[in-house]
Scaffold this motif. Structure first.
Motif, PDB file in Angstrom:
ATOM      1  N   GLU A 117      44.955  44.179  42.655  1.00  0.00           N
ATOM      2  CA  GLU A 117      46.268  44.292  42.002  1.00  0.00           C
ATOM      3  C   GLU A 117      47.294  43.914  42.717  1.00  0.00           C
ATOM      4  O   GLU A 117      47.734  44.266  43.904  1.00  0.00           O
ATOM      5  CB  GLU A 117      46.427  45.888  41.530  1.00  0.00           C
ATOM      6  CG  GLU A 117      45.222  46.580  40.537  1.00  0.00           C
ATOM      7  CD  GLU A 117      45.527  47.813  40.420  1.00  0.00           C
ATOM      8  OE1 GLU A 117      44.424  48.366  39.683  1.00  0.00           O
ATOM      9  OE2 GLU A 117      46.314  48.522  40.990  1.00  0.00           O
ATOM     10  N   TYR A 149      42.693  42.404  38.447  1.00  0.00           N
ATOM     11  CA  TYR A 149      41.683  41.490  38.288  1.00  0.00           C
ATOM     12  C   TYR A 149      40.547  41.985  38.699  1.00  0.00           C
ATOM     13  O   TYR A 149      40.105  42.368  39.952  1.00  0.00           O
ATOM     14  CB  TYR A 149      41.950  40.118  38.611  1.00  0.00           C
ATOM     15  CG  TYR A 149      40.740  39.344  38.113  1.00  0.00           C
ATOM     16  CD1 TYR A 149      40.932  38.691  36.931  1.00  0.00           C
ATOM     17  CD2 TYR A 149      39.815  38.876  38.827  1.00  0.00           C
ATOM     18  CE1 TYR A 149      39.691  37.752  36.399  1.00  0.00           C
ATOM     19  CE2 TYR A 149      38.890  37.938  38.635  1.00  0.00           C
ATOM     20  CZ  TYR A 149      38.916  37.530  37.140  1.00  0.00           C
ATOM     21  OH  TYR A 149      37.953  36.609  36.776  1.00  0.00           O
ATOM     22  N   LYS A 150      39.514  42.387  37.905  1.00  0.00           N
ATOM     23  CA  LYS A 150      38.142  42.926  38.676  1.00  0.00           C
ATOM     24  C   LYS A 150      37.468  41.758  39.001  1.00  0.00           C
ATOM     25  O   LYS A 150      36.763  41.128  38.341  1.00  0.00           O
ATOM     26  CB  LYS A 150      37.278  43.430  37.472  1.00  0.00           C
ATOM     27  CG  LYS A 150      38.027  44.526  36.771  1.00  0.00           C
ATOM     28  CD  LYS A 150      37.315  45.437  35.471  1.00  0.00           C
ATOM     29  CE  LYS A 150      38.282  46.527  34.963  1.00  0.00           C
ATOM     30  NZ  LYS A 150      37.514  46.991  33.876  1.00  0.00           N
ATOM     31  N   LYS A 208      31.552  46.937  43.045  1.00  0.00           N
ATOM     32  CA  LYS A 208      32.596  46.949  42.185  1.00  0.00           C
ATOM     33  C   LYS A 208      33.908  46.438  43.387  1.00  0.00           C
ATOM     34  O   LYS A 208      34.185  47.359  44.140  1.00  0.00           O
ATOM     35  CB  LYS A 208      33.160  48.165  41.452  1.00  0.00           C
ATOM     36  CG  LYS A 208      32.005  48.676  40.456  1.00  0.00           C
ATOM     37  CD  LYS A 208      32.528  49.764  39.629  1.00  0.00           C
ATOM     38  CE  LYS A 208      31.030  50.205  38.697  1.00  0.00           C
ATOM     39  NZ  LYS A 208      31.160  51.381  38.253  1.00  0.00           N
ATOM     40  N   SER A 223      38.222  45.228  43.041  1.00  0.00           N
ATOM     41  CA  SER A 223      39.458  44.999  42.114  1.00  0.00           C
ATOM     42  C   SER A 223      40.652  44.669  43.048  1.00  0.00           C
ATOM     43  O   SER A 223      40.810  45.130  44.132  1.00  0.00           O
ATOM     44  CB  SER A 223      39.628  46.075  41.150  1.00  0.00           C
ATOM     45  OG  SER A 223      38.692  46.146  40.270  1.00  0.00           O
ATOM     46  N   ASN A 279      46.059  51.930  32.639  1.00  0.00           N
ATOM     47  CA  ASN A 279      45.657  50.657  32.720  1.00  0.00           C
ATOM     48  C   ASN A 279      45.531  50.163  31.303  1.00  0.00           C
ATOM     49  O   ASN A 279      44.945  51.086  30.482  1.00  0.00           O
ATOM     50  CB  ASN A 279      44.400  50.531  33.683  1.00  0.00           C
ATOM     51  CG  ASN A 279      44.596  50.953  34.884  1.00  0.00           C
ATOM     52  OD1 ASN A 279      45.593  50.743  35.544  1.00  0.00           O
ATOM     53  ND2 ASN A 279      43.288  51.044  35.474  1.00  0.00           N
ATOM     54  N   ARG A 335      37.661  41.639  32.422  1.00  0.00           N
ATOM     55  CA  ARG A 335      38.064  41.435  33.874  1.00  0.00           C
ATOM     56  C   ARG A 335      39.527  41.541  34.120  1.00  0.00           C
ATOM     57  O   ARG A 335      39.904  42.035  35.029  1.00  0.00           O
ATOM     58  CB  ARG A 335      37.753  39.817  34.435  1.00  0.00           C
ATOM     59  CG  ARG A 335      36.340  39.621  34.318  1.00  0.00           C
ATOM     60  CD  ARG A 335      35.744  40.105  35.620  1.00  0.00           C
ATOM     61  NE  ARG A 335      34.494  39.543  35.672  1.00  0.00           N
ATOM     62  CZ  ARG A 335      33.687  39.839  36.967  1.00  0.00           C
ATOM     63  NH1 ARG A 335      34.197  40.319  37.859  1.00  0.00           N
ATOM     64  NH2 ARG A 335      32.517  39.334  36.849  1.00  0.00           N
ATOM     65  N   GLN A 336      40.421  41.535  33.431  1.00  0.00           N
ATOM     66  CA  GLN A 336      41.968  41.488  33.418  1.00  0.00           C
ATOM     67  C   GLN A 336      42.496  42.618  32.867  1.00  0.00           C
ATOM     68  O   GLN A 336      42.126  43.169  31.818  1.00  0.00           O
ATOM     69  CB  GLN A 336      42.561  40.251  32.946  1.00  0.00           C
ATOM     70  CG  GLN A 336      41.997  38.902  33.483  1.00  0.00           C
ATOM     71  CD  GLN A 336      42.708  37.773  32.804  1.00  0.00           C
ATOM     72  OE1 GLN A 336      43.737  37.336  33.145  1.00  0.00           O
ATOM     73  NE2 GLN A 336      42.232  37.158  31.820  1.00  0.00           N
ATOM     74  N   ARG A 361      31.872  43.000  39.554  1.00  0.00           N
ATOM     75  CA  ARG A 361      31.267  44.105  38.610  1.00  0.00           C
ATOM     76  C   ARG A 361      29.761  44.033  38.645  1.00  0.00           C
ATOM     77  O   ARG A 361      29.289  43.081  37.920  1.00  0.00           O
ATOM     78  CB  ARG A 361      31.869  43.999  37.262  1.00  0.00           C
ATOM     79  CG  ARG A 361      33.369  44.824  37.231  1.00  0.00           C
ATOM     80  CD  ARG A 361      33.212  46.349  37.579  1.00  0.00           C
ATOM     81  NE  ARG A 361      34.483  46.958  37.464  1.00  0.00           N
ATOM     82  CZ  ARG A 361      35.439  46.897  38.366  1.00  0.00           C
ATOM     83  NH1 ARG A 361      35.510  46.494  39.389  1.00  0.00           N
ATOM     84  NH2 ARG A 361      36.557  47.813  38.117  1.00  0.00           N
TER      85      ARG A 361
END
Length: 203
Positions: free
Chosen positions: A117, A104-105, A113, A115, A69, A75-76, A108
């Protein structure tokens, strides 16, 4: 993102299963190692599942994967993901998957949490190459100081559709030792649902 150089490594190992009797056995072994430095995060993970019923092999599957990653901001992020997996219920037991995508998160906080994808890639097996599109949704929520809920959902669509949804409820016995309940649903191409207990070590 801080401009200061930081690095952090984490490793998780777990062993789980259910022994109903000598003719009904489930064994699951899983591991994950992650390393973060500056904007980069590298993850290596794998899992193997074996289940027998009445002395016959009901399920024999496993995967090992690697992911990188790169954070665009807080965030991105973009990523490259690869996976080798083996499943005896498929006509082509061995597959290699490669994909690139965007994450993208969504949430948080100190307790939650989440995310999402999206990515595109290729699946290779002994029949050739197949383009795929993928979506992954990951959620972790801490109910209490020692109790954590985790759900990982992945869908890949090409000439066939692959789905994996993994749900865990873990209790921290100590800082480095956890006990949990785990349920994994996989459609690949047959739908299989495996529930188990697991003991994990974090270091």
């Amino acid at each position: 993102l801080s401009s200061a150089a930081t690095a952090e490594a984490k490793t998780k190992l777990s062993v789980g299963g259910i022994l109903v009797d000598s003719d009904d056995v489930t064994v699951i072994v899983a591991g994950e190692h992650s390393y973060e430095k500056d904007r980069w995060q590298w993850i290596a993970d794998g899992e193997y599942t074996f289940k027998s019923r009445d002395g016959e092999t009901y399920l024999n599957r496993g995967f090992i994967g690697g992911k990188a990653n790169y954070a665009l901001d807080s965030r991105q992020y973009t990523f490259v993901d690869t996976r080798y997996d083996y499943n005896t219920t498929r006509d082509a037991p061995e597959q290699i998957v490669g994909a690139v995508g965007y994450g993208y998160k969504l949430i948080r906080t100190s307790k939650t949490k989440m995310s999402n994808e999206v990515s595109a890639g290729i699946v290779k097996d002994n029949t050739g190459y197949d383009p795929i599109v993928r979506n992954s949704l990951w959620l972790q929520h801490k109910f209490a100081e020692k109790t954590t809920f985790l759900n990982k959902f992945l869908i890949e669509h090409g000439k066939t559709t692959f789905i994996r949804n993994q749900t865990e409820l873990n209790y921290a016995i100590t800082k480095n030792l956890t006990f949990g309940l785990k349920n994994t649903y996989v459609k690949d191409p047959l739908s299989k649902n495996i529930a188990s207990f697991n003991l994990g070590v974090n270091f």
